[in-house]
Design a protein around this motif. Structure first.
Motif, PDB file in Angstrom:
ATOM      1  N   MET A  72       0.837  -1.197   0.000  1.00 30.18           N
ATOM      2  CA  MET A  72       0.000   0.000   0.000  1.00 30.18           C
ATOM      3  C   MET A  72       0.876   1.253   0.000  1.00 30.18           C
ATOM      4  N   ALA A  73       1.930   1.247   0.800  1.00 29.42           N
ATOM      5  CA  ALA A  73       2.836   2.392   0.835  1.00 29.42           C
ATOM      6  C   ALA A  73       3.489   2.623  -0.526  1.00 29.42           C
ATOM      7  N   ALA A  74       3.803   1.543  -1.226  1.00 29.01           N
ATOM      8  CA  ALA A  74       4.386   1.673  -2.562  1.00 29.01           C
ATOM      9  C   ALA A  74       3.403   2.320  -3.535  1.00 29.01           C
ATOM     10  N   GLU A  75       2.122   1.973  -3.423  1.00 29.11           N
ATOM     11  CA  GLU A  75       1.103   2.597  -4.272  1.00 29.11           C
ATOM     12  C   GLU A  75       0.965   4.083  -3.967  1.00 29.11           C
ATOM     13  N   ILE A  76       1.036   4.432  -2.702  1.00 26.61           N
ATOM     14  CA  ILE A  76       0.964   5.852  -2.324  1.00 26.61           C
ATOM     15  C   ILE A  76       2.159   6.609  -2.880  1.00 26.61           C
ATOM     16  N   ARG A  77       3.351   6.021  -2.764  1.00 27.18           N
ATOM     17  CA  ARG A  77       4.558   6.666  -3.313  1.00 27.18           C
ATOM     18  C   ARG A  77       4.439   6.862  -4.816  1.00 27.18           C
ATOM     19  N   ARG A  78       3.836   5.882  -5.498  1.00 25.76           N
ATOM     20  CA  ARG A  78       3.655   5.997  -6.955  1.00 25.76           C
ATOM     21  C   ARG A  78       2.759   7.171  -7.318  1.00 25.76           C
ATOM     22  N   VAL A  79       1.714   7.401  -6.534  1.00 25.61           N
ATOM     23  CA  VAL A  79       0.749   8.458  -6.839  1.00 25.61           C
ATOM     24  C   VAL A  79       1.300   9.846  -6.500  1.00 25.61           C
ATOM     25  N   LEU A  80       2.215   9.932  -5.536  1.00 27.80           N
ATOM     26  CA  LEU A  80       2.776  11.221  -5.154  1.00 27.80           C
ATOM     27  C   LEU A  80       3.749  11.749  -6.214  1.00 27.80           C
ATOM     28  N   ARG A  81       3.738  13.049  -6.378  1.00 31.86           N
ATOM     29  CA  ARG A  81       4.737  13.697  -7.228  1.00 31.86           C
ATOM     30  C   ARG A  81       6.089  13.682  -6.515  1.00 31.86           C
ATOM     31  N   PRO A  82       7.192  13.839  -7.238  1.00 29.67           N
ATOM     32  CA  PRO A  82       8.488  13.962  -6.572  1.00 29.67           C
ATOM     33  C   PRO A  82       8.458  15.093  -5.547  1.00 29.67           C
ATOM     34  N   GLY A  83       8.869  14.792  -4.338  1.00 27.58           N
ATOM     35  CA  GLY A  83       8.820  15.774  -3.273  1.00 27.58           C
ATOM     36  C   GLY A  83       7.482  15.831  -2.563  1.00 27.58           C
ATOM     37  N   GLY A  84       6.499  15.028  -3.000  1.00 27.99           N
ATOM     38  CA  GLY A  84       5.196  14.993  -2.342  1.00 27.99           C
ATOM     39  C   GLY A  84       5.278  14.360  -0.970  1.00 27.99           C
ATOM     40  N   THR A  85       4.237  14.564  -0.178  1.00 26.88           N
ATOM     41  CA  THR A  85       4.247  14.141   1.229  1.00 26.88           C
ATOM     42  C   THR A  85       3.055  13.235   1.539  1.00 26.88           C
ATOM     43  N   TYR A  86       3.336  12.204   2.324  1.00 27.46           N
ATOM     44  CA  TYR A  86       2.307  11.304   2.834  1.00 27.46           C
ATOM     45  C   TYR A  86       2.205  11.487   4.333  1.00 27.46           C
ATOM     46  N   VAL A  87       1.003  11.786   4.839  1.00 31.93           N
ATOM     47  CA  VAL A  87       0.772  11.867   6.287  1.00 31.93           C
ATOM     48  C   VAL A  87      -0.281  10.823   6.637  1.00 31.93           C
ATOM     49  N   GLN A  88      -0.014  10.077   7.692  1.00 34.96           N
ATOM     50  CA  GLN A  88      -0.899   8.964   8.055  1.00 34.96           C
ATOM     51  C   GLN A  88      -1.203   9.004   9.541  1.00 34.96           C
ATOM     52  N   ASN A  89      -2.483   8.898   9.869  1.00 34.02           N
ATOM     53  CA  ASN A  89      -2.935   8.823  11.253  1.00 34.02           C
ATOM     54  C   ASN A  89      -2.971   7.371  11.696  1.00 34.02           C
ATOM     55  N   VAL A  90      -2.393   7.088  12.859  1.00 34.92           N
ATOM     56  CA  VAL A  90      -2.376   5.750  13.443  1.00 34.92           C
ATOM     57  C   VAL A  90      -2.777   5.874  14.910  1.00 34.92           C
ATOM     58  N   ILE A  91      -3.577   4.940  15.386  1.00 33.03           N
ATOM     59  CA  ILE A  91      -3.895   4.864  16.817  1.00 33.03           C
ATOM     60  C   ILE A  91      -3.229   3.613  17.377  1.00 33.03           C
ATOM     61  N   ASP A  92      -2.539   3.771  18.501  1.00 31.60           N
ATOM     62  CA  ASP A  92      -1.905   2.614  19.141  1.00 31.60           C
ATOM     63  C   ASP A  92      -1.860   2.824  20.640  1.00 31.60           C
ATOM     64  N   TYR A  93      -1.587   1.726  21.336  1.00 30.57           N
ATOM     65  CA  TYR A  93      -1.553   1.698  22.793  1.00 30.57           C
ATOM     66  C   TYR A  93      -0.283   0.977  23.238  1.00 30.57           C
ATOM     67  N   PRO A  94       0.178   1.264  24.471  1.00 32.97           N
ATOM     68  CA  PRO A  94       1.348   0.525  24.959  1.00 32.97           C
ATOM     69  C   PRO A  94       1.113  -0.977  24.843  1.00 32.97           C
ATOM     70  N   PRO A  95       2.092  -1.729  24.387  1.00 32.57           N
ATOM     71  CA  PRO A  95       3.512  -1.397  24.217  1.00 32.57           C
ATOM     72  C   PRO A  95       3.896  -0.844  22.848  1.00 32.57           C
ATOM     73  N   LEU A  96       2.981  -0.262  22.097  1.00 29.23           N
ATOM     74  CA  LEU A  96       3.260   0.482  20.863  1.00 29.23           C
ATOM     75  C   LEU A  96       3.868  -0.387  19.772  1.00 29.23           C
ATOM     76  N   ARG A  97       3.393  -1.606  19.632  1.00 17.50           N
ATOM     77  CA  ARG A  97       3.950  -2.492  18.609  1.00 17.50           C
ATOM     78  C   ARG A  97       3.483  -2.124  17.210  1.00 17.50           C
ATOM     79  N   PHE A  98       2.226  -1.664  17.100  1.00 14.07           N
ATOM     80  CA  PHE A  98       1.717  -1.377  15.765  1.00 14.07           C
ATOM     81  C   PHE A  98       2.347  -0.130  15.159  1.00 14.07           C
TER      82      PHE A  98
END
Length: 518
Positions: free
Chosen positions: A403-429
């Protein structure tokens, strides 16, 4: 003196079970098909019943399946045991009517119990799923062995009878699963589905009762009158409880129990709740207002990608309340926002209650973000925002390296990906997701509260990634203007935090297990 041989008298034959009359083949097949199908309808809709209280995670899904299978096993065993000791004919109709009552009562039981078991602990998940599924599924699963017993008049055809009825039951389950997943859930609320199932079971049970009465030579309805009275009273009590049971949903979409609440502290503020969890905050009068901290971090990242006033081509994976697309439209006139949202019901809700206005430069496509992303042109976006969740969990197929590779493909050179993640201790995800994104993007940073990075609390985390060096000083300055303390990790600090975390792939992405706190 004469002698005689005493007469040998054969012992009396042991009395066997009373003879039973087989059902017509068509009726037997219908009862097995119908009861097996009803079990799978209940299993499928149970996930929607318990979701508002314990979430919709792999553990919850597994619990629903396991409880349903246990109910089927115990029901089949109990039905077979009873069938060998009593005539199954007078038991079939009461079993269907009892199943109808148990199905109807499921709604108030789950909704009252859910308020007490809210939160998602393992014991709460198992108990609530058992309350939602076990009793009606067990009663329905007892019907097949009762019917099989009635049809076994010729022992030479035992294998044929058992095999045929087992196959018909399986076909009933398959049909119900597909019909519920593709049609019923998409068009009806879970309350309607459950009550309709209860009504159907009651109608079939009463119809069978009448049919057997006509066949009864004595002209009596099978079963004592007090049983019929008790079932009627139970049915009325169940119907009454259902009408007064609390419903946590304003509307039910194909994926969520959704509601919108007004903010008492802000007249134009609205909170979107999905499965009773806060999902989005929208200010109807001021789309530049960002209430939640992680949305402020998104805003800070957008400010360094494109200064306020400069248009940007943005792609959003997940819409919810459409907070960030509205923000970009309001702060950067001419911005092109394309939003992928899997739940069309949320789009309709946002239009009706959250003043969502779409147009040529603010488009929403309903569908799975992973599938829709593959159709997007390469190098077409300056900013990709990942904010898609199933309850509080990033769907696993949106969290992998592919999925990350697909996002990189869609971004222009120098483009930015920001992703929201929710996690809890011990923060493995979050560690695994950082390792995954870093496997595709050369430059990665993490925004998070200090207490969360120290493993003292769960929270939102925002990943920032690009194939070009990130403007970290500018981003740090933006974050420094916020009222709540926040840290920006990068370089060696980030590598130490990630350590040797697993890179998630389409072949192996145990997201739910990584999120488990135990």
């Amino acid at each position: 003196m004469s002698s005689s041989t005493p007469e040998v008298v054969d012992p009396p034959a042991e009395a066997g079970p009373p003879p039973v009359r087989a059902l017509p083949a068509g009726l037997a097949a219908f009862l097995v098909f119908f009861s097996s199908g009803a079990v799978l309808v209940l299993e499928t809709v149970a996930l929607r019943l318990v979701g508002p209280y314990v979430g919709v995670t792999l553990q919850v899904t597994s619990s629903v399946i396991a409880v349903a299978l246990a109910a089927i096993a115990y029901g089949a065993w109990a039905g077979g045991w009873i069938a060998d000791r009593r005539d199954p004919r007078p038991l079939l109709a009461p079993a269907l009517v009892l199943s109808a009552i148990a199905t109807a009562v499921t709604l108030p039981i789950v909704r009252y119990a859910g308020e007490s078991l809210r939160g998602g602990a393992e014991s709460a998940v198992l108990l609530l799923t058992a309350l939602a599924v076990f009793v009606p599924a067990m009663l329905l699963s007892a019907i097949t062995p009762l019917v099989v017993k009635l049809q076994l008049a010729d022992l030479r055809r035992t294998g044929q009878v058992v095999g045929k009825l087992s196959g018909i039951g399986t076909l009933g389950g398959i049909t119900a699963t597909l019909a519920t997943g593709f049609v019923l859930v998409a068009t009806l609320t879970s309350t309607t589905i459950v009550l309709a199932t209860a009504v159907a079971l009651a109608v079939v049970g009463i119809g069978l009762w009448v049919h057997l009465r006509r066949q009864d030579q004595a002209g009596r309805l099978p079963g004592p009158a007090r049983t019929r009275v008790a079932l009627t009273v139970l049915g009325l009590v169940g119907a009454g409880l259902t009408t007064i049971a609390p419903n946590p949903c304003d509307i039910e979409t194909a994926y969520h129990c959704a509601s919108v609440e007004a903010d008492p502290a802000r007249e134009s503020g609205r909170t979107l709740l999905l499965n009773s969890a806060q999902h989005s905050y929208i200010d109807l009068a001021d789309p530049t207002h960002l209430e939640y901290e992680y949305t402020k971090w998104f805003g800070a990242a957008a400010n360094v990608v494109a200064p306020v006033g400069d248009r940007v081509d943005a792609l959003h994976l997940g819409g919810g309340g459409f907070t960030i697309p509205r923000y970009l439209t309001a702060t950067r006139p001419g911005t092109d926002n394309l939003v992928f949202e899997i739940d069309g019901g949320l789009v309709d809700l946002s239009r009706a209650e959250l003043d969502l206005r779409t147009g040529p430069q603010f488009r929403v496509r309903v569908g799975d973000a992973r599938m829709l992303l593959t159709a997007e042109p390469s190098a077409s976006r300056d900013l990709v925002v990942g904010d898609a969740f199933g309850h509080l969990v990033v769907p696993w197929h949106l969290a992998t390296r592919e999925m990350a590779a697909e996002i990189r493909r869609v971004l222009r050179p120098g483009g930015t990906y920001v992703q929201n993640v929710i996690d809890y201790p011990p923060l493995r995800f979050i560690r695994a997701e950082l390792a995954t994104v870093a496997a595709e993007f050369e430059h990665v940073a993490l925004i998070a509260p200090p207490a969360s990075l120290a493993g003292r609390q769960g929270s939102n985390f925002v990943i920032v990634a690009s194939d070009s060096p990130l403007p970290l000083p500018a981003l740090q300055n933006q974050l420094g203007t916020l009222t709540e303390p926040v840290r920006l990790l990068s370089g060696a600090e980030l590598a130490e935090f990630v350590d040797d975390a697993l890179v998630l792939t389409d072949d192996y992405a145990p997201v739910d297990q990584l999120l488990a706190t135990a």
